[in-house]
Design a protein around this motif. Structure first.
Motif, short mmCIF file in Angstrom:
data_model
loop_
_atom_site.label_atom_id
_atom_site.label_comp_id
_atom_site.label_asym_id
_atom_site.label_seq_id
_atom_site.Cartn_x
_atom_site.Cartn_y
_atom_site.Cartn_z
N GLU A 217 45.22 30.70 31.06
CA GLU A 217 43.86 31.18 30.83
C GLU A 217 43.52 32.40 31.68
OE1 GLU A 217 41.18 27.84 31.18
OE2 GLU A 217 42.09 26.79 29.48
N VAL A 218 44.55 33.13 32.10
CA VAL A 218 44.35 34.32 32.92
C VAL A 218 43.38 35.31 32.26
CG1 VAL A 218 45.55 36.48 33.59
CG2 VAL A 218 46.43 34.27 34.34
N GLU A 219 43.47 35.45 30.94
CA GLU A 219 42.63 36.43 30.24
C GLU A 219 41.14 36.14 30.39
OE1 GLU A 219 42.90 36.17 25.85
OE2 GLU A 219 44.09 34.37 26.25
N TYR A 220 40.79 34.88 30.73
CA TYR A 220 39.37 34.51 30.86
C TYR A 220 38.86 34.61 32.30
CZ TYR A 220 40.47 32.58 26.29
OH TYR A 220 40.91 32.42 25.00
N LEU A 221 39.75 34.84 33.25
CA LEU A 221 39.34 34.87 34.66
C LEU A 221 38.63 36.18 34.97
CD1 LEU A 221 42.57 33.35 36.26
CD2 LEU A 221 40.32 32.26 36.10
N GLY A 222 37.44 36.06 35.53
CA GLY A 222 36.68 37.24 35.91
C GLY A 222 36.02 37.98 34.77
N PHE A 223 36.19 37.50 33.56
CA PHE A 223 35.54 38.09 32.37
C PHE A 223 35.91 39.55 32.15
CE2 PHE A 223 32.63 34.82 34.09
CZ PHE A 223 32.75 33.89 33.06
N GLY A 224 37.04 39.97 32.71
CA GLY A 224 37.50 41.34 32.48
C GLY A 224 36.73 42.40 33.23
N ARG A 225 35.87 41.98 34.15
CA ARG A 225 35.04 42.97 34.85
C ARG A 225 35.81 43.70 35.95
NH1 ARG A 225 29.28 41.97 38.00
NH2 ARG A 225 28.71 44.15 38.16
#
Length: 287
Positions: A217-225
């Motif tokens: 679920e790395v792609e969801y960590l930090g919301f890409g900010r």
């Protein structure tokens, strides 16, 4: 520089960080090579804690493909020796300035949870702050990071040094990490720390199952900010379930590196730089 489109994943976004006035683009993921100055790190303790061996290893890491050197004066493995800031500074000695003189193009990250060590490192020429504590082990850390204007690596970790490695089973690890990142990045931005890199804290107080969930679920960590740093090199959540040693899991680690790169990881913190460079090259060819 961060795209404002809410539909973009980490892998599509462009980031840059200001390292002492040098703008570093993270369009192409970077490799951070680990340089431990410690006698007691779990897999390479005592190998590079003298000036000559540290310089030689720094040269090897850079030749193998590292663009960032992460210098660690204190081991944070379970049951490691606890050092004060002054002991860390004594252990670092002239290493930072010597590496900067010998390899002026290298970027140096300092792995410490002490504001005083950061101040010393800044005077010696470091380019990034890598604080495993998220500012929780030294109340002056966030203010010091703001004063230096260096990029700050924010890691998810338990709230005290004593509980750093206490295993917690979270109801939803991704949600927990994101809530932590949201709170801490708000504090950092309010203090004037603008270049933030997120590290979900593999190997620190998390179950094997939760860490594997984070990998997926790395792609969801930090919301890409903000850009993501992933540090899974020689971590026990990989080698213990396999019944292997930390030095014996390169193949498994590189598969996981590929998985997190595909989800947008921008910095890989590693011991095996040459092998990771091959993985990165393969990833870039596939894009």
């Amino acid at each position: 520089m961060l795209s404002n489109s809410p539909t973009l994943q980490h892998s599509d976004r462009t980031y840059s960080i200001n390292c002492n006035g040098r703008l570093v683009q993270l369009d192409t993921p970077k490799i951070m090579g680990i340089l431990n100055l410690t006698p007691d790190s779990f897999s390479d303790g005592g190998k590079f804690n003298e000036e000559k061996s540290a310089l030689e290893h720094a040269e090897k890491l850079l030749k193998d493909g590292a663009e960032i050197l992460d210098i660690g004066p204190q081991s944070t493995r379970p049951n490691a020796e606890f050092l004060s800031a002054s002991e860390e500074i004594n252990r670092i000695g002239n290493i930072i300035s010597l590496i900067k003189k010998e390899f002026p193009e290298s970027l140096i990250s300092l792995d410490t949870f002490y504001a005083a060590t950061v101040k010393f490192g800044f005077s010696e020429g470091i380019d990034l702050i890598n604080d495993i504590s998220g500012g929780q082990y030294d109340a002056e850390m966030f203010d010091t990071a703001a004063q230096t204007k260096l990029p700050y690596i924010l890691m998810h970790v338990n709230p005290s040094y004593e509980t750093m490695h206490d295993k917690i089973k979270f109801e939803d690890i991704t949600l927990e990490v994101n809530q932590y990142f949201a709170k801490k990045t708000k504090e950092l931005l309010e203090k004037g720390v603008n270049d933030i890199i997120l590290d979900p804290g593999f190997g620190f107080g998390k179950t094997v199952e939760d860490q594997m969930k984070m990998i997926h679920e790395v792609e969801y960590l930090g919301f890409g900010r903000f850009p993501l740093l992933i540090g899974i090199s020689r971590k026990s959540f990989i080698y213990k379930p396999l019944g292997k040693s930390p030095l014996d899991i390169n193949e498994e680690t590189q598969k996981l590196h590929m998985k997190v790169l595909e989800q947008g990881a921008k910095i890989l913190r590693v011991h095996e730089v040459a092998e990771t460079k091959e993985t990165l090259t393969h990833f870039l060819r596939k894009k």
